[in-house]
Design a protein around this motif. Structure first.
Motif, PDB file in Angstrom:
ATOM      1  N   SER A   1      34.075 -25.784 -20.639  1.00 59.22           N
ATOM      2  CA  SER A   1      33.501 -26.901 -20.157  1.00 59.22           C
ATOM      3  C   SER A   1      32.846 -27.395 -18.507  1.00 59.22           C
ATOM      4  O   SER A   1      31.656 -27.699 -18.342  1.00 59.22           O
ATOM      5  CB  SER A   1      34.726 -28.147 -19.965  1.00 59.22           C
ATOM      6  OG  SER A   1      35.578 -27.371 -18.788  1.00 59.22           O
ATOM      7  N   GLU A   2      33.359 -26.083 -17.445  1.00 61.70           N
ATOM      8  CA  GLU A   2      33.340 -25.851 -16.565  1.00 61.70           C
ATOM      9  C   GLU A   2      31.533 -25.196 -16.294  1.00 61.70           C
ATOM     10  O   GLU A   2      30.348 -25.555 -16.228  1.00 61.70           O
ATOM     11  CB  GLU A   2      33.429 -25.568 -15.293  1.00 61.70           C
ATOM     12  CG  GLU A   2      34.695 -26.034 -14.950  1.00 61.70           C
ATOM     13  CD  GLU A   2      35.548 -25.984 -15.865  1.00 61.70           C
ATOM     14  OE1 GLU A   2      35.800 -24.768 -16.889  1.00 61.70           O
ATOM     15  OE2 GLU A   2      36.845 -25.998 -15.397  1.00 61.70           O
ATOM     16  N   LEU A   3      31.088 -24.579 -17.428  1.00 62.03           N
ATOM     17  CA  LEU A   3      29.647 -23.905 -17.739  1.00 62.03           C
ATOM     18  C   LEU A   3      28.971 -25.357 -18.417  1.00 62.03           C
ATOM     19  O   LEU A   3      27.750 -24.997 -18.084  1.00 62.03           O
ATOM     20  CB  LEU A   3      30.149 -22.907 -18.159  1.00 62.03           C
ATOM     21  CG  LEU A   3      30.968 -21.736 -18.248  1.00 62.03           C
ATOM     22  CD1 LEU A   3      31.227 -20.886 -19.187  1.00 62.03           C
ATOM     23  CD2 LEU A   3      30.187 -21.046 -16.796  1.00 62.03           C
ATOM     24  N   MET A   4      29.252 -25.830 -18.815  1.00 62.05           N
ATOM     25  CA  MET A   4      28.572 -26.924 -19.759  1.00 62.05           C
ATOM     26  C   MET A   4      27.497 -27.975 -18.919  1.00 62.05           C
ATOM     27  O   MET A   4      26.874 -28.318 -18.646  1.00 62.05           O
ATOM     28  CB  MET A   4      29.186 -27.005 -20.445  1.00 62.05           C
ATOM     29  CG  MET A   4      28.806 -26.354 -22.008  1.00 62.05           C
ATOM     30  SD  MET A   4      29.481 -27.004 -23.551  1.00 62.05           S
ATOM     31  CE  MET A   4      30.980 -28.202 -23.478  1.00 62.05           C
ATOM     32  N   LEU A   5      28.702 -28.699 -18.073  1.00 63.38           N
ATOM     33  CA  LEU A   5      28.119 -29.774 -17.000  1.00 63.38           C
ATOM     34  C   LEU A   5      27.317 -28.908 -16.191  1.00 63.38           C
ATOM     35  O   LEU A   5      26.079 -29.883 -16.502  1.00 63.38           O
ATOM     36  CB  LEU A   5      29.481 -29.696 -15.991  1.00 63.38           C
ATOM     37  CG  LEU A   5      30.966 -30.008 -16.570  1.00 63.38           C
ATOM     38  CD1 LEU A   5      31.479 -30.656 -14.997  1.00 63.38           C
ATOM     39  CD2 LEU A   5      30.786 -31.797 -16.732  1.00 63.38           C
ATOM     40  N   GLY A   6      26.642 -28.058 -15.878  1.00 64.20           N
ATOM     41  CA  GLY A   6      25.215 -28.846 -14.792  1.00 64.20           C
ATOM     42  C   GLY A   6      23.801 -28.446 -16.132  1.00 64.20           C
ATOM     43  O   GLY A   6      23.951 -29.240 -15.472  1.00 64.20           O
ATOM     44  N   ALA A   7      24.119 -27.400 -16.833  1.00 64.55           N
ATOM     45  CA  ALA A   7      23.237 -27.794 -18.536  1.00 64.55           C
ATOM     46  C   ALA A   7      23.161 -29.034 -19.100  1.00 64.55           C
ATOM     47  O   ALA A   7      22.040 -30.058 -19.018  1.00 64.55           O
ATOM     48  CB  ALA A   7      23.779 -26.651 -19.531  1.00 64.55           C
ATOM     49  N   CYS A   8      24.477 -29.770 -19.185  1.00 61.66           N
ATOM     50  CA  CYS A   8      24.040 -31.551 -19.893  1.00 61.66           C
ATOM     51  C   CYS A   8      23.924 -32.802 -18.445  1.00 61.66           C
ATOM     52  O   CYS A   8      22.996 -33.914 -18.866  1.00 61.66           O
ATOM     53  CB  CYS A   8      25.832 -31.553 -20.074  1.00 61.66           C
ATOM     54  SG  CYS A   8      26.498 -30.637 -21.595  1.00 61.66           S
ATOM     55  N   GLU A   9      24.133 -32.676 -17.207  1.00 60.04           N
ATOM     56  CA  GLU A   9      24.091 -32.815 -16.634  1.00 60.04           C
ATOM     57  C   GLU A   9      22.320 -32.810 -16.396  1.00 60.04           C
ATOM     58  O   GLU A   9      21.371 -33.975 -16.524  1.00 60.04           O
ATOM     59  CB  GLU A   9      24.453 -32.859 -15.046  1.00 60.04           C
ATOM     60  CG  GLU A   9      25.614 -33.215 -15.283  1.00 60.04           C
ATOM     61  CD  GLU A   9      26.781 -32.879 -13.806  1.00 60.04           C
ATOM     62  OE1 GLU A   9      26.068 -32.089 -12.827  1.00 60.04           O
ATOM     63  OE2 GLU A   9      27.911 -33.456 -13.574  1.00 60.04           O
ATOM     64  N   SER A  10      21.917 -32.252 -16.481  1.00 62.13           N
ATOM     65  CA  SER A  10      19.916 -31.972 -16.518  1.00 62.13           C
ATOM     66  C   SER A  10      19.466 -32.960 -18.093  1.00 62.13           C
ATOM     67  O   SER A  10      18.920 -32.585 -17.606  1.00 62.13           O
ATOM     68  CB  SER A  10      19.871 -30.545 -16.315  1.00 62.13           C
ATOM     69  OG  SER A  10      20.347 -29.582 -15.224  1.00 62.13           O
ATOM     70  N   PHE A  11      20.154 -32.417 -19.056  1.00 59.33           N
ATOM     71  CA  PHE A  11      18.330 -32.253 -20.340  1.00 59.33           C
ATOM     72  C   PHE A  11      19.555 -33.698 -20.857  1.00 59.33           C
ATOM     73  O   PHE A  11      18.614 -34.519 -21.454  1.00 59.33           O
ATOM     74  CB  PHE A  11      19.445 -31.215 -21.216  1.00 59.33           C
ATOM     75  CG  PHE A  11      18.907 -29.989 -20.697  1.00 59.33           C
ATOM     76  CD1 PHE A  11      17.688 -29.664 -20.037  1.00 59.33           C
ATOM     77  CD2 PHE A  11      19.617 -28.668 -20.153  1.00 59.33           C
ATOM     78  CE1 PHE A  11      16.895 -28.720 -19.932  1.00 59.33           C
ATOM     79  CE2 PHE A  11      19.287 -27.768 -19.868  1.00 59.33           C
ATOM     80  CZ  PHE A  11      17.857 -28.026 -19.999  1.00 59.33           C
ATOM     81  N   VAL A  12      20.672 -33.637 -20.637  1.00 57.62           N
ATOM     82  CA  VAL A  12      21.278 -35.486 -21.644  1.00 57.62           C
ATOM     83  C   VAL A  12      21.437 -36.781 -21.262  1.00 57.62           C
ATOM     84  O   VAL A  12      21.260 -37.192 -19.794  1.00 57.62           O
ATOM     85  CB  VAL A  12      23.015 -35.087 -21.652  1.00 57.62           C
ATOM     86  CG1 VAL A  12      23.209 -36.122 -22.183  1.00 57.62           C
ATOM     87  CG2 VAL A  12      23.694 -33.972 -22.008  1.00 57.62           C
ATOM     88  N   LYS A  13      19.949 -37.027 -21.507  1.00 58.21           N
ATOM     89  CA  LYS A  13      19.265 -38.493 -21.241  1.00 58.21           C
ATOM     90  C   LYS A  13      20.392 -39.787 -22.102  1.00 58.21           C
ATOM     91  O   LYS A  13      20.406 -39.185 -23.608  1.00 58.21           O
ATOM     92  CB  LYS A  13      18.068 -38.122 -21.296  1.00 58.21           C
ATOM     93  CG  LYS A  13      17.489 -37.370 -20.453  1.00 58.21           C
ATOM     94  CD  LYS A  13      15.889 -37.597 -19.749  1.00 58.21           C
ATOM     95  CE  LYS A  13      15.777 -35.912 -19.569  1.00 58.21           C
ATOM     96  NZ  LYS A  13      15.538 -35.238 -19.973  1.00 58.21           N
ATOM     97  N   PRO A  14      19.948 -40.971 -21.555  1.00 56.99           N
ATOM     98  CA  PRO A  14      19.960 -41.508 -22.362  1.00 56.99           C
ATOM     99  C   PRO A  14      19.444 -41.605 -23.829  1.00 56.99           C
ATOM    100  O   PRO A  14      18.116 -41.716 -23.467  1.00 56.99           O
ATOM    101  CB  PRO A  14      20.463 -43.036 -21.992  1.00 56.99           C
ATOM    102  CG  PRO A  14      20.669 -42.721 -20.248  1.00 56.99           C
ATOM    103  CD  PRO A  14      19.492 -41.293 -20.482  1.00 56.99           C
TER     104      PRO A  14
END
Length: 160
Positions: A98-111
């Motif tokens: 989960s800690e490794l995914m947070l940065g990528a998710c914050e960058s790419f996930v959009k509403p």
């Protein structure tokens, strides 16, 4: 769980199986009593209540509930092992990576991403984390929930 709602659990295998069987029983009982399928938010509260009931001898699991409500609006929530629920964000990361995914998710996930875009974003975030975490396994299954139904696609990660 239903045709517009899924629940996933990470944690100890025995606890996942136990809560899964208990949840299946309660969902069948809910469907018989209410004469309808459970909504994602109600499912989240049900799981949270089940976990809180075992707070002094908790299940070592972390649930994630995702689905579409009666208006086909997306809903996602998670809770800790004693049922403290969190909902309302665009995404949640649970598990060993989960800690490794947070940065990528914050960058790419959009509403308001379309289904295919959401699959690509989720796949890239998962593969990015899976390549860096030895405990996560060799792949993942991405579930996309749309008003038409649930689509599952399997990803393969590095196997070295």
């Amino acid at each position: 769980m239903t045709d517009k709602c899924l629940a996933g659990f990470i944690g100890l295998g025995g606890d996942v199986q136990t809560i899964g069987a208990d949840l299946k029983y309660k969902l069948n009982l809910y469907a018989l009593k209410e004469n309808r399928q459970i909504q994602p938010k109600t499912l989240s509260w049900l799981i949270s209540n089940m976990l809180y009931g075992r707070r002094f001898g908790p299940y070592f699991i972390e649930p994630l509930v995702a689905g579409l409500d009666e208006n086909n609006e997306p809903y996602i929530s998670t809770s800790d092992s004693i049922g403290c629920m969190t909902d309302g964000d665009n995404f949640f990361c649970i598990g060993t990576a989960s800690e490794l995914m947070l940065g990528a998710c914050e960058s790419f996930v959009k509403p308001d991403l379309e289904a295919e875009e959401l699959f690509e974003v989720a796949s890239q975030c998962l593969l990015s984390a899976l390549d860096r975490d030895a405990l996560s396994g060799w792949g993942a299954v991405v579930y996309i929930i749309t008003p038409a139904g649930i689509t599952a696609r399997t990803l393969k990660a590095r196997m070295d």
